[in-house]
Scaffold this motif. Structure first.
Motif, PDB file in Angstrom:
ATOM      1  N   SER A 160      22.702  69.250  43.152  1.00  0.00           N
ATOM      2  CA  SER A 160      22.380  68.132  42.255  1.00  0.00           C
ATOM      3  C   SER A 160      23.676  67.594  41.652  1.00  0.00           C
ATOM      4  O   SER A 160      24.636  68.337  41.443  1.00  0.00           O
ATOM      5  N   ASP A 161      23.693  66.296  41.405  1.00  0.00           N
ATOM      6  CA  ASP A 161      24.843  65.590  40.826  1.00  0.00           C
ATOM      7  C   ASP A 161      26.162  65.864  41.558  1.00  0.00           C
ATOM      8  O   ASP A 161      27.236  65.962  40.932  1.00  0.00           O
ATOM      9  N   ALA A 162      26.084  65.947  42.884  1.00  0.00           N
ATOM     10  CA  ALA A 162      27.273  66.253  43.696  1.00  0.00           C
ATOM     11  C   ALA A 162      28.410  65.252  43.441  1.00  0.00           C
ATOM     12  O   ALA A 162      29.577  65.636  43.347  1.00  0.00           O
ATOM     13  N   LYS A 163      28.053  63.980  43.296  1.00  0.00           N
ATOM     14  CA  LYS A 163      29.084  62.942  43.206  1.00  0.00           C
ATOM     15  C   LYS A 163      29.961  63.079  41.950  1.00  0.00           C
ATOM     16  O   LYS A 163      31.125  62.671  41.934  1.00  0.00           O
ATOM     17  N   GLN A 164      29.382  63.653  40.902  1.00  0.00           N
ATOM     18  CA  GLN A 164      30.141  63.707  39.653  1.00  0.00           C
ATOM     19  C   GLN A 164      30.803  65.050  39.369  1.00  0.00           C
ATOM     20  O   GLN A 164      31.539  65.193  38.389  1.00  0.00           O
ATOM     21  N   CYS A 165      30.554  66.049  40.245  1.00  0.00           N
ATOM     22  CA  CYS A 165      31.140  67.381  40.005  1.00  0.00           C
ATOM     23  C   CYS A 165      32.623  67.384  40.348  1.00  0.00           C
ATOM     24  O   CYS A 165      33.019  66.842  41.383  1.00  0.00           O
ATOM     25  N   SER A 174      30.750  63.631  32.657  1.00  0.00           N
ATOM     26  CA  SER A 174      30.168  63.727  33.996  1.00  0.00           C
ATOM     27  C   SER A 174      28.946  62.828  34.140  1.00  0.00           C
ATOM     28  O   SER A 174      28.860  62.022  35.069  1.00  0.00           O
ATOM     29  N   HIS A 175      27.996  62.967  33.186  1.00  0.00           N
ATOM     30  CA  HIS A 175      26.777  62.168  33.309  1.00  0.00           C
ATOM     31  C   HIS A 175      27.017  60.708  32.947  1.00  0.00           C
ATOM     32  O   HIS A 175      26.289  59.835  33.415  1.00  0.00           O
ATOM     33  N   SER A 176      28.036  60.426  32.090  1.00  0.00           N
ATOM     34  CA  SER A 176      28.294  59.003  31.799  1.00  0.00           C
ATOM     35  C   SER A 176      28.937  58.334  33.003  1.00  0.00           C
ATOM     36  O   SER A 176      28.550  57.246  33.393  1.00  0.00           O
ATOM     37  N   ILE A 182      31.627  69.525  31.104  1.00  0.00           N
ATOM     38  CA  ILE A 182      31.989  68.861  32.364  1.00  0.00           C
ATOM     39  C   ILE A 182      31.401  69.636  33.540  1.00  0.00           C
ATOM     40  O   ILE A 182      31.576  70.856  33.647  1.00  0.00           O
ATOM     41  N   GLU A 183      30.731  68.929  34.420  1.00  0.00           N
ATOM     42  CA  GLU A 183      30.160  69.609  35.582  1.00  0.00           C
ATOM     43  C   GLU A 183      31.240  69.897  36.627  1.00  0.00           C
ATOM     44  O   GLU A 183      32.016  69.002  36.998  1.00  0.00           O
ATOM     45  N   SER A 184      31.260  71.172  37.087  1.00  0.00           N
ATOM     46  CA  SER A 184      32.245  71.555  38.108  1.00  0.00           C
ATOM     47  C   SER A 184      31.555  72.416  39.164  1.00  0.00           C
ATOM     48  O   SER A 184      30.485  72.995  38.920  1.00  0.00           O
ATOM     49  N   PRO A 209      28.310  74.368  37.113  1.00  0.00           N
ATOM     50  CA  PRO A 209      27.570  73.422  37.952  1.00  0.00           C
ATOM     51  C   PRO A 209      26.454  72.716  37.201  1.00  0.00           C
ATOM     52  O   PRO A 209      26.009  73.195  36.159  1.00  0.00           O
ATOM     53  N   CYS A 210      26.025  71.608  37.778  1.00  0.00           N
ATOM     54  CA  CYS A 210      24.844  70.934  37.228  1.00  0.00           C
ATOM     55  C   CYS A 210      23.697  71.944  37.231  1.00  0.00           C
ATOM     56  O   CYS A 210      23.041  72.152  36.227  1.00  0.00           O
ATOM     57  N   ALA A 211      23.510  72.605  38.382  1.00  0.00           N
ATOM     58  CA  ALA A 211      22.405  73.564  38.494  1.00  0.00           C
ATOM     59  C   ALA A 211      22.895  74.887  39.078  1.00  0.00           C
ATOM     60  O   ALA A 211      23.787  74.908  39.923  1.00  0.00           O
ATOM     61  N   PHE A 219      16.218  74.762  34.710  1.00  0.00           N
ATOM     62  CA  PHE A 219      15.021  73.913  34.708  1.00  0.00           C
ATOM     63  C   PHE A 219      15.557  72.493  34.672  1.00  0.00           C
ATOM     64  O   PHE A 219      15.970  72.005  33.628  1.00  0.00           O
ATOM     65  N   LYS A 220      15.623  71.850  35.824  1.00  0.00           N
ATOM     66  CA  LYS A 220      16.305  70.561  35.911  1.00  0.00           C
ATOM     67  C   LYS A 220      15.354  69.385  35.704  1.00  0.00           C
ATOM     68  O   LYS A 220      14.363  69.271  36.415  1.00  0.00           O
ATOM     69  N   PRO A 221      15.661  68.523  34.743  1.00  0.00           N
ATOM     70  CA  PRO A 221      14.803  67.348  34.550  1.00  0.00           C
ATOM     71  C   PRO A 221      15.215  66.241  35.527  1.00  0.00           C
ATOM     72  O   PRO A 221      15.967  65.341  35.179  1.00  0.00           O
TER      73      PRO A 221
END
Ligand code: PEP
Ligand code: MN
Length: 344
Positions: free
Chosen positions: A323-328, A286-288, A312-314, A109-111, A138-140
């Protein structure tokens, strides 16, 4: 060639040999000094002494060489002596050697959101053949009101879960004060895009990981040129940790004015970096992309272009991610990529 030029060249060659002989002698003495400092448990580095040497020599050379030149020459000598000493004393990181010689996928996951969440995704990833588990603690985040991560507790969940399933853990450090909050137990340290030019953080991480060669993933700052990116990696390497992995994750261009992509995928940079460095190059689709519907195709393209790995975020329930739900993506969508890299 006329005689005078030849004579001058002879003189220069003699001087160069004398310089090299003296540098060798200097190095022999500093090696002895460093060893006895180590025996007495004294710090190897003495910046005060280095500064004194440089300022005395600048005075000594005042009619012949510029202060900048003296400083440059001595910075290289000091750095080389220290790096050389570290090189003799490090154990190579077996994990890094593995990552250098095998294509790999990092996922998770992202977090880290809870023990149950990280446990269920770790279990799933392990079952499909992924052995590197990511999770930010620690999420920026762009907004201070967004979920900031579980901090120390998250690191504990992540390292505990990674051990339970025999996975390697990956997590981002955003400030050096967090090191003692649990990063000793994390297998791969990530430095994120927003900190890619935080030179003090890069140096501190390089220094603290020098003796173990713990792998460090450095993500490209989304505004950075390739040469700035490579220089940032050298901040870590010069402190003694050579186990650096470069991660491309998209850059900001004019496309972001109205493109769906969160960042422009910097896929072509894979080719350029492969030509310029031996460090492993990985790609983060994922972030791109910023959208799960593009993630797998971008990942495939990165592998086609020679990327050494992917991150890759899953998530087991992407729509609920904090966080970053749309790209997981769902873990199962990684299966074709796993099959592709196992054939390479
Ligand atoms: C991440 O990988 O968790 C992350 C925050 O990515 P980036 O630093 O590339 O934005
Ligand atoms: Mn993320």
């Amino acid at each position: 060639m006329n005689k005078e030029i030849n004579l001058d060249r002879d003189k220069i060659d003699k001087i160069d040999k004398a310089i090299i002989e003296l540098l060798g002698e200097r190095k022999r003495i500093t090696d002895e000094l460093i060893s006895s400092k180590k025996e007495q448990n004294l710090p190897v580095e003495d910046l005060q002494r280095e500064n004194n040497i440089v300022s005395n020599l600048q005075l000594f050379a005042k009619n012949t060489l510029s202060p900048e030149l003296v400083k440059d020459i001595y910075s290289s000598i000091f750095r080389y002596n220290k790096i050389n000493f570290l090189n003799q004393n490090i154990q190579k990181s077996e994990l890094f050697e593995y990552l250098k010689s095998n294509k790999f996928i990092i996922s998770g996951p992202c977090a880290v959101e809870s023990l149950e969440q990280i446990d269920s995704i770790a279990n799933k990833l392990k079952n499909i053949g992924i052995n590197l588990l990511r999770g930010g603690c620690f999420k920026p985040r762009t907004s201070p009101d967004s979920f900031q991560g579980l901090g120390t507790v998250g690191l504990e969940y992540l390292s505990k879960t990674a051990k339970k399933y025999s996975l390697y853990s990956v997590s981002e450090i955003t400030s050096f004060y967090q090191w003692e909050m649990g990063f000793e137990n994390i297998d791969i340290i990530q430095i994120g895009s927003r900190n890619a030019m935080n030179f003090e953080l890069l140096k501190s991480i390089g220094k603290i990981t020098a003796s173990t060669q713990k792998p460090v993933i450095l993500k490209r700052g989304f505004w950075m040129t390739i040469s700035e990116f490579l220089s940032a990696a050298n901040y870590i390497i010069n402190e003694g940790n050579k186990s650096v992995i470069l991660c491309l994750r998209g850059i900001r261009t004019f496309e972001q004015i109205n493109s769906e992509f969160r960042f422009t995928p910097d896929l072509a940079s894979i080719l350029e970096l492969k030509a310029k460095t031996d460090l492993p190059i990985i790609f983060d689709p994922s972030h791109s992309a910023g959208d799960s519907k593009y993630v797998i195709q971008l990942a495939e393209a990165a592998l086609e272009l020679g990327a050494d790995g992917l991150t890759i975020e899953s998530h087991c329930s992407p729509e609920c991610a904090l966080s970053d739900a749309k790209q997981c993506v769902f873990p199962d969508s990684l299966i074709p990529l796993i099959e592709k890299i196992s054939k390479d």
